[in-house]
Design an enzyme around this catalytic site. Structure first.
Site, PDB file in Angstrom:
ATOM      1  N   ASN A 175      30.566  87.686  88.089  1.00  0.00           N
ATOM      2  CA  ASN A 175      29.396  86.884  87.713  1.00  0.00           C
ATOM      3  C   ASN A 175      28.989  86.035  88.919  1.00  0.00           C
ATOM      4  O   ASN A 175      29.701  85.103  89.292  1.00  0.00           O
ATOM      5  CB  ASN A 175      29.773  85.994  86.518  1.00  0.00           C
ATOM      6  CG  ASN A 175      28.634  85.074  86.092  1.00  0.00           C
ATOM      7  OD1 ASN A 175      27.608  84.986  86.755  1.00  0.00           O
ATOM      8  ND2 ASN A 175      28.828  84.382  84.979  1.00  0.00           N
TER       9      ASN A 175
ATOM     10  N   CYS B 134      22.741  80.188  85.711  1.00  0.00           N
ATOM     11  CA  CYS B 134      22.581  81.645  85.782  1.00  0.00           C
ATOM     12  C   CYS B 134      21.170  82.101  85.425  1.00  0.00           C
ATOM     13  O   CYS B 134      20.817  83.253  85.675  1.00  0.00           O
ATOM     14  CB  CYS B 134      23.585  82.348  84.883  1.00  0.00           C
ATOM     15  SG  CYS B 134      25.260  81.876  85.246  1.00  0.00           S
TER      16      CYS B 134
ATOM     17  N   HIS C 241      21.631  89.515  83.014  1.00  0.00           N
ATOM     18  CA  HIS C 241      22.557  88.711  83.826  1.00  0.00           C
ATOM     19  C   HIS C 241      23.963  89.283  83.661  1.00  0.00           C
ATOM     20  O   HIS C 241      24.403  89.563  82.548  1.00  0.00           O
ATOM     21  CB  HIS C 241      22.501  87.248  83.382  1.00  0.00           C
ATOM     22  CG  HIS C 241      23.587  86.410  83.965  1.00  0.00           C
ATOM     23  ND1 HIS C 241      23.933  86.463  85.297  1.00  0.00           N
ATOM     24  CD2 HIS C 241      24.428  85.507  83.394  1.00  0.00           C
ATOM     25  CE1 HIS C 241      24.930  85.631  85.520  1.00  0.00           C
ATOM     26  NE2 HIS C 241      25.248  85.043  84.385  1.00  0.00           N
TER      27      HIS C 241
END
Ligand code: ACO
Length: 311
Positions: free
Chosen positions: A266, A112, A236
């Site tokens: 996500n 990520c 994020h």
């Protein structure tokens, strides 16, 4: 002259998977998912669309937005943990499809935090004068490594792509500071062993809350600024509670933090550029705003940027 983001693009697959859809398949509830994660729905790419196809769509938009031609790109960096196959890389495939015949290409694997790693790498090549333009794409088809029978992870992730062209920007604008880091001792908390992603959610959560806040503060200070100078935060999009914790560290009001997690879940390396794209489209990020971008992910890895927005 600093390097900056001179064009952005995004791609989100059209198929929407809602929390209610997941209630039919798993022992979970819309209420649990919303409260614990902030996610309401996510996008899923069908079998006809692989990672490189999503990357291509986002890249085309970013290149158009930058007003350049594919031949002018010197390097293509794709951040992904879900490539079409181990090799050739997604960036190789993209280079060919875009007709970016003068571009070198490489994939970066930093989960990520991948888009942060990509942009910061691109910045070095641009500011050193090696390349005029570097294309960076964050793209994931996490649905192919998600165990749809594991409620601990299946509710969290989505597919998508975001892209940016990095080039020189006018004096005073662009990337003011950055931070990158990794701690391989945390690898066991989030990994892919065999086909599926596995996660110790609680451990990742604790790490993320601490690291996101710290990195956001660090890049602000490295830029010679204080939290009062920061106009906008793009964290994020992993979990609304983690995002809120980093917002509070920067002492920003709610409306000064990007929130797209409810729409996309996500999307790992794609989440920050997707959010940036939507925020720009909605006028939430404007020229000369000071924005902080901060990501964390498996590895464990992290990365942050402080940018004075504008070309
Ligand atoms: N629906 C209903 N109940 C659930 C679900 C679900 N989908 N998932 C877990 N639960 C249950 C658990 O079984 C547990 O039940 P129990 O108490 O009876 O054992 C209870 O909910 C609490 O579970 P925890 O995992 O302890 O809850 P937590 O507060 O840690 O929240 C969450 C879980 C949302 C996953 C959180 O830990 C989190 O967001 N962690 C970070 C995850 C993350 O950011 N991952 C991204 C990494 S990015 C990358 O690199 C790919």
């Amino acid at each position: 002259m600093n390097a900056g983001l001179i064009g952005v693009g995004k791609f989100a697959p059209s198929q929407v998977l809602t929390n209610t859809d997941l209630e039919q398949r798993l022992d979970t509830s819309d209420e649990w998912i919303r409260t614990m994660t902030g996610i309401e729905e996510r996008r899923i790419a069908d079998d006809s669309m692989d990672t490189s196809d999503m990357a291509y769509e986002a890249a085309v938009t970013a290149i158009e937005d930058a007003g350049i031609k594919p031949e002018e790109i010197g390097l293509i960096i794709v951040a992904t943990v879900t490539p079409d196959q181990p090799f050739p890389t997604v960036s190789n495939i993209l280079q060919n499809r875009l007709g970016a015949k003068n571009a070198a290409s490489m994939d970066i694997s930093a989960a990520c935090a991948g888009f942060m790693y990509g942009v910061i790498t691109a910045k070095q090549f641009v500011e050193s004068g090696s390349y005029d333009y570097v294309l960076v794409v964050g793209v994931e088809k996490l649905s192919k490594i998600t165990n749809w029978e594991d409620r601990n992870t299946a509710v969290l992730f989505g597919d998508g792509a975001g892209a940016a062209v990095i080039g020189k920007v006018s004096e005073g604008r662009g990337i003011l500071s950055f931070e990158l880091g990794s701690d391989g001792s945390g690898g066991k908390h989030l990994s892919q062993e065999g086909r599926y992603l596995q996660m110790n959610g609680r451990e990742v959560f604790k790490f993320a809350v601490r690291q996101m806040g710290e990195s956001a503060i660090n890049v602000t200070e490295k830029a010679g600024l204080t939290t009062e100078d920061v106009d906008y935060l793009i964290p994020h999009q992993a979990n609304i509670r983690i995002m809120e914790a980093s917002r509070e560290r920067l002492k920003l009001p709610k409306e000064k933090m990007s929130k797209t997690i409810h729409k996309y879940g996500n999307t790992s390396s794609a989440s920050i550029p997707i959010s940036l794209f939507d925020d720009l489209a909605e006028g939430k990020v404007k020229d000369d705003d000071v924005i902080v971008l901060v990501g964390f992910g498996a590895g464990l890895t992290w990365g942050a940027l402080c940018i004075k927005w504008g070309r």
